[in-house]
Scaffold this motif. Structure first.
Motif, PDB file in Angstrom:
ATOM      1  N   LEU A   1      27.860  39.810  54.511  1.00 47.78           N
ATOM      2  CA  LEU A   1      28.320  41.126  54.056  1.00 47.78           C
ATOM      3  C   LEU A   1      29.851  41.210  54.016  1.00 47.78           C
ATOM      4  CD1 LEU A   1      25.732  43.545  55.715  1.00 47.78           C
ATOM      5  CD2 LEU A   1      25.851  42.794  53.338  1.00 47.78           C
ATOM      6  N   THR A   2      30.516  40.448  54.862  1.00 47.52           N
ATOM      7  CA  THR A   2      31.981  40.453  54.808  1.00 47.52           C
ATOM      8  C   THR A   2      32.462  39.801  53.516  1.00 47.52           C
ATOM      9  OG1 THR A   2      32.107  40.359  57.211  1.00 47.52           O
ATOM     10  CG2 THR A   2      34.093  39.745  55.996  1.00 47.52           C
ATOM     11  N   LEU A   3      31.850  38.646  53.193  1.00 44.88           N
ATOM     12  CA  LEU A   3      32.290  37.931  51.995  1.00 44.88           C
ATOM     13  C   LEU A   3      31.855  38.622  50.709  1.00 44.88           C
ATOM     14  CD1 LEU A   3      31.660  34.196  52.997  1.00 44.88           C
ATOM     15  CD2 LEU A   3      33.849  35.371  52.705  1.00 44.88           C
ATOM     16  N   LEU A   4      30.653  39.198  50.683  1.00 47.35           N
ATOM     17  CA  LEU A   4      30.120  39.707  49.420  1.00 47.35           C
ATOM     18  C   LEU A   4      30.021  41.224  49.348  1.00 47.35           C
ATOM     19  CD1 LEU A   4      27.759  36.763  49.132  1.00 47.35           C
ATOM     20  CD2 LEU A   4      29.088  37.526  47.177  1.00 47.35           C
ATOM     21  N   PHE A   5      30.419  41.912  50.406  1.00 46.23           N
ATOM     22  CA  PHE A   5      30.485  43.371  50.291  1.00 46.23           C
ATOM     23  C   PHE A   5      31.872  43.906  50.656  1.00 46.23           C
ATOM     24  CE2 PHE A   5      30.071  47.625  52.202  1.00 46.23           C
ATOM     25  CZ  PHE A   5      29.771  48.312  51.046  1.00 46.23           C
ATOM     26  N   VAL A   6      32.357  43.539  51.852  1.00 42.49           N
ATOM     27  CA  VAL A   6      33.649  44.073  52.285  1.00 42.49           C
ATOM     28  C   VAL A   6      34.783  43.511  51.426  1.00 42.49           C
ATOM     29  CG1 VAL A   6      35.255  44.298  54.209  1.00 42.49           C
ATOM     30  CG2 VAL A   6      32.796  44.358  54.634  1.00 42.49           C
ATOM     31  N   ALA A   7      34.816  42.163  51.288  1.00 43.03           N
ATOM     32  CA  ALA A   7      35.900  41.550  50.522  1.00 43.03           C
ATOM     33  C   ALA A   7      35.967  42.080  49.087  1.00 43.03           C
ATOM     34  CB  ALA A   7      35.774  40.022  50.545  1.00 43.03           C
ATOM     35  N   PRO A   8      34.835  42.099  48.336  1.00 42.64           N
ATOM     36  CA  PRO A   8      34.939  42.624  46.968  1.00 42.64           C
ATOM     37  C   PRO A   8      35.389  44.083  46.917  1.00 42.64           C
ATOM     38  CG  PRO A   8      32.687  41.882  47.435  1.00 42.64           C
ATOM     39  CD  PRO A   8      33.520  41.510  48.605  1.00 42.64           C
ATOM     40  N   THR A   9      34.934  44.899  47.890  1.00 44.54           N
ATOM     41  CA  THR A   9      35.367  46.296  47.884  1.00 44.54           C
ATOM     42  C   THR A   9      36.881  46.395  48.090  1.00 44.54           C
ATOM     43  OG1 THR A   9      33.226  46.861  48.834  1.00 44.54           O
ATOM     44  CG2 THR A   9      34.905  48.568  48.902  1.00 44.54           C
ATOM     45  N   LEU A  10      37.399  45.559  49.017  1.00 41.43           N
ATOM     46  CA  LEU A  10      38.848  45.566  49.247  1.00 41.43           C
ATOM     47  C   LEU A  10      39.589  45.076  48.003  1.00 41.43           C
ATOM     48  CD1 LEU A  10      39.045  44.277  52.948  1.00 41.43           C
ATOM     49  CD2 LEU A  10      39.279  46.613  52.087  1.00 41.43           C
ATOM     50  N   ILE A  11      39.034  44.040  47.344  1.00 39.82           N
ATOM     51  CA  ILE A  11      39.686  43.523  46.127  1.00 39.82           C
ATOM     52  C   ILE A  11      39.782  44.622  45.069  1.00 39.82           C
ATOM     53  CG2 ILE A  11      39.411  41.897  44.206  1.00 39.82           C
ATOM     54  CD1 ILE A  11      38.326  39.880  46.205  1.00 39.82           C
ATOM     55  N   VAL A  12      38.701  45.431  44.959  1.00 40.52           N
ATOM     56  CA  VAL A  12      38.725  46.517  43.978  1.00 40.52           C
ATOM     57  C   VAL A  12      39.863  47.488  44.303  1.00 40.52           C
ATOM     58  CG1 VAL A  12      37.490  48.571  43.174  1.00 40.52           C
ATOM     59  CG2 VAL A  12      36.312  46.383  43.323  1.00 40.52           C
ATOM     60  N   ILE A  13      40.014  47.820  45.591  1.00 41.39           N
ATOM     61  CA  ILE A  13      41.085  48.745  45.972  1.00 41.39           C
ATOM     62  C   ILE A  13      42.452  48.134  45.634  1.00 41.39           C
ATOM     63  CG2 ILE A  13      42.160  49.968  47.908  1.00 41.39           C
ATOM     64  CD1 ILE A  13      39.336  50.103  49.156  1.00 41.39           C
ATOM     65  N   VAL A  14      42.624  46.828  45.945  1.00 42.51           N
ATOM     66  CA  VAL A  14      43.893  46.157  45.623  1.00 42.51           C
ATOM     67  C   VAL A  14      44.133  46.167  44.110  1.00 42.51           C
ATOM     68  CG1 VAL A  14      45.106  43.937  45.633  1.00 42.51           C
ATOM     69  CG2 VAL A  14      43.867  44.694  47.673  1.00 42.51           C
ATOM     70  N   TYR A  15      43.096  45.806  43.337  1.00 41.34           N
ATOM     71  CA  TYR A  15      43.237  45.764  41.878  1.00 41.34           C
ATOM     72  C   TYR A  15      43.632  47.120  41.303  1.00 41.34           C
ATOM     73  CZ  TYR A  15      41.698  41.070  40.471  1.00 41.34           C
ATOM     74  OH  TYR A  15      41.631  39.734  40.228  1.00 41.34           O
ATOM     75  N   SER A  16      43.161  48.190  41.947  1.00 42.96           N
ATOM     76  CA  SER A  16      43.447  49.514  41.387  1.00 42.96           C
ATOM     77  C   SER A  16      44.945  49.828  41.463  1.00 42.96           C
ATOM     78  CB  SER A  16      42.633  50.580  42.117  1.00 42.96           C
ATOM     79  OG  SER A  16      43.147  50.806  43.411  1.00 42.96           O
ATOM     80  N   PHE A  17      45.681  49.074  42.288  1.00 42.99           N
ATOM     81  CA  PHE A  17      47.124  49.306  42.407  1.00 42.99           C
ATOM     82  C   PHE A  17      47.934  48.218  41.695  1.00 42.99           C
ATOM     83  CE2 PHE A  17      45.537  51.718  46.095  1.00 42.99           C
ATOM     84  CZ  PHE A  17      46.118  52.948  45.799  1.00 42.99           C
ATOM     85  N   LEU A  18      47.314  47.494  40.771  1.00 37.81           N
ATOM     86  CA  LEU A  18      48.044  46.449  40.055  1.00 37.81           C
ATOM     87  C   LEU A  18      48.243  46.857  38.595  1.00 37.81           C
ATOM     88  CD1 LEU A  18      46.366  43.234  41.513  1.00 37.81           C
ATOM     89  CD2 LEU A  18      48.573  44.232  42.136  1.00 37.81           C
ATOM     90  N   LYS A  19      49.028  46.037  37.903  1.00 33.69           N
ATOM     91  CA  LYS A  19      49.299  46.293  36.482  1.00 33.69           C
ATOM     92  C   LYS A  19      48.207  45.637  35.641  1.00 33.69           C
ATOM     93  CE  LYS A  19      53.545  46.527  33.896  1.00 33.69           C
ATOM     94  NZ  LYS A  19      53.813  47.963  33.933  1.00 33.69           N
ATOM     95  N   LYS A  20      47.879  46.261  34.540  1.00 26.13           N
ATOM     96  CA  LYS A  20      46.847  45.760  33.641  1.00 26.13           C
ATOM     97  C   LYS A  20      47.338  44.486  32.962  1.00 26.13           C
ATOM     98  CE  LYS A  20      44.941  47.502  29.217  1.00 26.13           C
ATOM     99  NZ  LYS A  20      45.441  46.541  28.255  1.00 26.13           N
ATOM    100  N   GLY A  21      46.493  43.439  32.954  1.00 27.60           N
ATOM    101  CA  GLY A  21      46.855  42.218  32.245  1.00 27.60           C
ATOM    102  C   GLY A  21      46.745  42.431  30.739  1.00 27.60           C
ATOM    103  N   ILE A  22      47.416  41.593  29.989  1.00 23.89           N
ATOM    104  CA  ILE A  22      47.400  41.800  28.530  1.00 23.89           C
ATOM    105  C   ILE A  22      46.016  41.498  27.950  1.00 23.89           C
ATOM    106  CG2 ILE A  22      48.483  41.170  26.330  1.00 23.89           C
ATOM    107  CD1 ILE A  22      50.927  40.278  28.032  1.00 23.89           C
ATOM    108  N   TYR A  23      45.389  40.427  28.438  1.00 24.60           N
ATOM    109  CA  TYR A  23      44.059  40.073  27.919  1.00 24.60           C
ATOM    110  C   TYR A  23      42.985  40.375  28.966  1.00 24.60           C
ATOM    111  CZ  TYR A  23      47.170  37.522  24.830  1.00 24.60           C
ATOM    112  OH  TYR A  23      48.185  37.187  23.958  1.00 24.60           O
ATOM    113  N   GLY A  24      43.016  41.551  29.552  1.00 23.56           N
ATOM    114  CA  GLY A  24      42.090  41.852  30.639  1.00 23.56           C
ATOM    115  C   GLY A  24      42.652  41.306  31.926  1.00 23.56           C
ATOM    116  N   GLY A  25      41.914  41.411  33.021  1.00 23.96           N
ATOM    117  CA  GLY A  25      42.426  40.946  34.302  1.00 23.96           C
ATOM    118  C   GLY A  25      43.617  41.782  34.743  1.00 23.96           C
ATOM    119  N   VAL A  26      44.391  41.242  35.693  1.00 26.84           N
ATOM    120  CA  VAL A  26      45.516  42.013  36.217  1.00 26.84           C
ATOM    121  C   VAL A  26      46.754  41.139  36.316  1.00 26.84           C
ATOM    122  CG1 VAL A  26      44.254  43.701  37.599  1.00 26.84           C
ATOM    123  CG2 VAL A  26      44.717  41.429  38.539  1.00 26.84           C
ATOM    124  N   GLU A  27      47.909  41.778  36.372  1.00 26.59           N
ATOM    125  CA  GLU A  27      49.140  41.088  36.744  1.00 26.59           C
ATOM    126  C   GLU A  27      49.507  41.554  38.131  1.00 26.59           C
ATOM    127  OE1 GLU A  27      52.401  40.969  33.960  1.00 26.59           O
ATOM    128  OE2 GLU A  27      50.972  41.256  32.325  1.00 26.59           O
TER     129      GLU A  27
END
Lengths: 278, 257
Positions: free
Chosen positions: A18-44
């Motif tokens: 659950l840490t690897l496949l629930f907690v970590a992905p949830t945290l990644i989503v929170i981190v991604y929400s504070f990043l810049k949009k990549g030009i071809y999808g993804g993030v910068e």
């Protein structure tokens, strides 16, 4: 024998998974929400709150309103229907059989259940065919808010009936008789004694309906129209079509926060009951 | 008596509401025409389903494969987790309680989105493996809570008796705890098979091209022009469900409770 080492052995697989496949992905989503949009999808990897600037969009606010409205209305209808149904089953002589009748549609594949309403209410559906046969104008029954609410109630009703049933089954109806003997009217006895006693069931039923409704994707996508898209649809669109991942992540984060607040508020009303009754 | 009458009426209305759409599907599946108007009885959609729907059956096989593997793994992991939460104390107990409760209450779509972002950001190829990982993840908390609820009524003194009689940790687990816990474990297993076979949203996000499960296949059939094959498929699925439920009282008991 109940030592800490065996505890670690038994709890290690679930904690790791659950840490690897629930907690970590949830945290990644929170981190991604504070990043810049990549030009071809993804993030910068540059800090940005652009993902959160959707509050200025009137379309987004409309979708938030749709989501809340549809979820609240569907939940209220579902729970109000589920209480008398669960009451009837719990007090019947044939409760196992009646429960079985309720559960069969519940086991039927979720998408088939949505599809069955398209077959019934769709533009080429049964109801319109009957209207045409009767010489009446066909009517568009689906692709609107009404259809989303109707199908949501259909999809979540069994989830609401089951926890209510188990709460009512534990209720001692002799208390109602006692209240009646002491002069309470039938309706008063049910409102003052029955409802407070089955509160854990009502709260679980509300949770089981409202939360999946908040995160709806398939129902508004298949039977909703442009005026009845919900947050889940925007998240999917930002993720797969617009490819604005920070925005999808930001909306997911908001949805998570709304859900957690909702659960905290409800569980405050539900002292002593351990949530997630299955 | 009017309270009883009211709830009886509500019950009957609910049954009609729940079954009417399914009855329409069943009747339509025997309609020879493509439309809704009745063109006569025919089994041609069943013929299409069984003999001319190779891609559908491929997704069906994938669904079964994922359901079996993910439910077995999640049952094993969830059962051990339940035992640890019920009987042992360890440092991260509070953490485990929170992270095993949260997936149950968060909307599905959150898990779908976060897993998609995770897999993509570590460049893990989307496909059957990611579907398996996702299904196992959402099944684990359900198994944990079902087994945990059985453990509340479990008499720990029989485990202590086993230890007093010289059982090792492993023997206590495999010879005493697991056999006594079997009804709960089977409930958890059946629940996770059902959830896995039914999941659409999470799978939708983590399935790569060419790895669709049955719900994904049904979704694309609904979305790109409704085909009457779905009617026939629905009937088979509904009949299968009822047959499975009726075949053994035991399964029924596990699923209901």
């Amino acid at each position: 024998m109940k030592n800490q080492r065996s505890g670690l052995v038994y709890s290690a697989p679930i904690t790791l998974w659950l840490t690897l496949l629930f907690v970590a992905p949830t945290l990644i989503v929170i981190v991604y929400s504070f990043l810049k949009k990549g030009i071809y999808g993804g993030v910068e990897w540059i800090f940005s709150v652009e993902g959160y600037n959707f509050f200025s969009s009137s379309y987004f606010l409309k979708v938030v309103w749709n989501t809340v409205e549809i979820s609240v209305v569907a939940t209220v209808i579902t729970v109000l229907t589920a209480v008398p149904v669960a009451l009837y089953i719990a007090t019947s002589k044939y409760k196992n059989f009646l429960l079985f009748l309720i559960i069969i549609p519940f086991w039927t594949n979720f998408l088939i259940r949505i599809y069955s309403w398209i077959a019934l209410l769709g533009n080429n559906g049964l109801l319109n065919n009957i209207l045409i046969k009767l010489g009446l104008e066909p009517h568009q029954f689906i692709y609107n808010k009404f259809a989303v609410i109707l199908v949501s109630v259909y999809a979540y009703l069994p989830y609401a009936i089951l926890p209510l049933y188990s709460a009512i089954e534990k209720f001692d109806f002799a208390i109602i008789d006692a209240a009646r003997d002491l002069g309470a009217s039938k309706i008063k006895a049910y409102i003052k004694i029955f409802l407070p006693n089955i509160k854990p069931g009502i709260i679980t039923a509300t949770l089981f309906t409202f939360i999946p409704a908040l995160g709806s994707y398939a129902i508004p996508k298949l039977v909703g129209g442009n005026d009845s898209q919900m947050l889940g649809n925007i998240i999917a669109r930002e993720l797969t079509i617009t490819r604005n991942w920070p925005k999808a992540a930001a909306i997911s984060t908001i949805l998570t926060i709304i859900t957690v607040i909702f659960i905290l508020v409800l569980s405050k009303y539900d002292k002593g009951h351990k949530g997630g009754e299955i | 008596m009017n309270k009883k009458k009211f709830s009886l009426n509500m019950f009957i209305l609910t049954l009609v509401f729940l079954y009417l759409p399914l009855v329409v599907l069943i009747v339509q599946s025997f309609n020879s025409g493509k439309g809704v108007g009745w063109d006569g009885f025919s089994l041609k959609w069943y013929d299409e389903l069984f003999n001319h729907s190779a891609r559908l059956w491929k997704s069906f096989r994938y669904s079964i494969l994922i359901a079996l593997t993910s439910s077995l793994i999640s049952t094993a992991i969830g059962t051990l987790g339940a035992i640890s939460l019920q009987w042992y104390s360890f440092k991260h107990k509070k953490y485990l309680q929170v992270i095993s409760y949260l997936p149950l209450v968060l909307p599905d779509i959150i898990m779908g989105v976060s897993l998609l972002i995770l897999f993509t950001s570590i460049k893990f190829k989307l496909g059957l493996v990611t579907i398996f990982l996702a299904h196992t993840t959402f099944n684990i908390p359900f198994v944990l809570f079902i087994v945990l609820s059985r453990l509340h009524d479990f008499d720990y003194s029989i485990v202590e008796a086993a230890y007093d009689l010289g059982a090792t940790q492993k023997q206590a687990l495999t010879k005493v705890i697991l056999p006594n816990l079997m009804p709960g474990i089977i409930s958890g297993l059946l629940m996770s098979i059902t959830l896995s076979l039914d999941d659409f949203v999470i799978t939708f996000f983590v399935a790569g091209p060419g790895s669709s499960t049955l719900p994904l296949h049904i979704y694309s059939m609904i979305k790109f022009g409704v085909s009457p094959i779905i009617n026939a498929l629905s009937v088979i699925l509904i009949a299968g469900t009822i047959a499975l439920a009726m075949s053994t009282k035991k399964i029924q008991k596990y699923m209901v409770s």
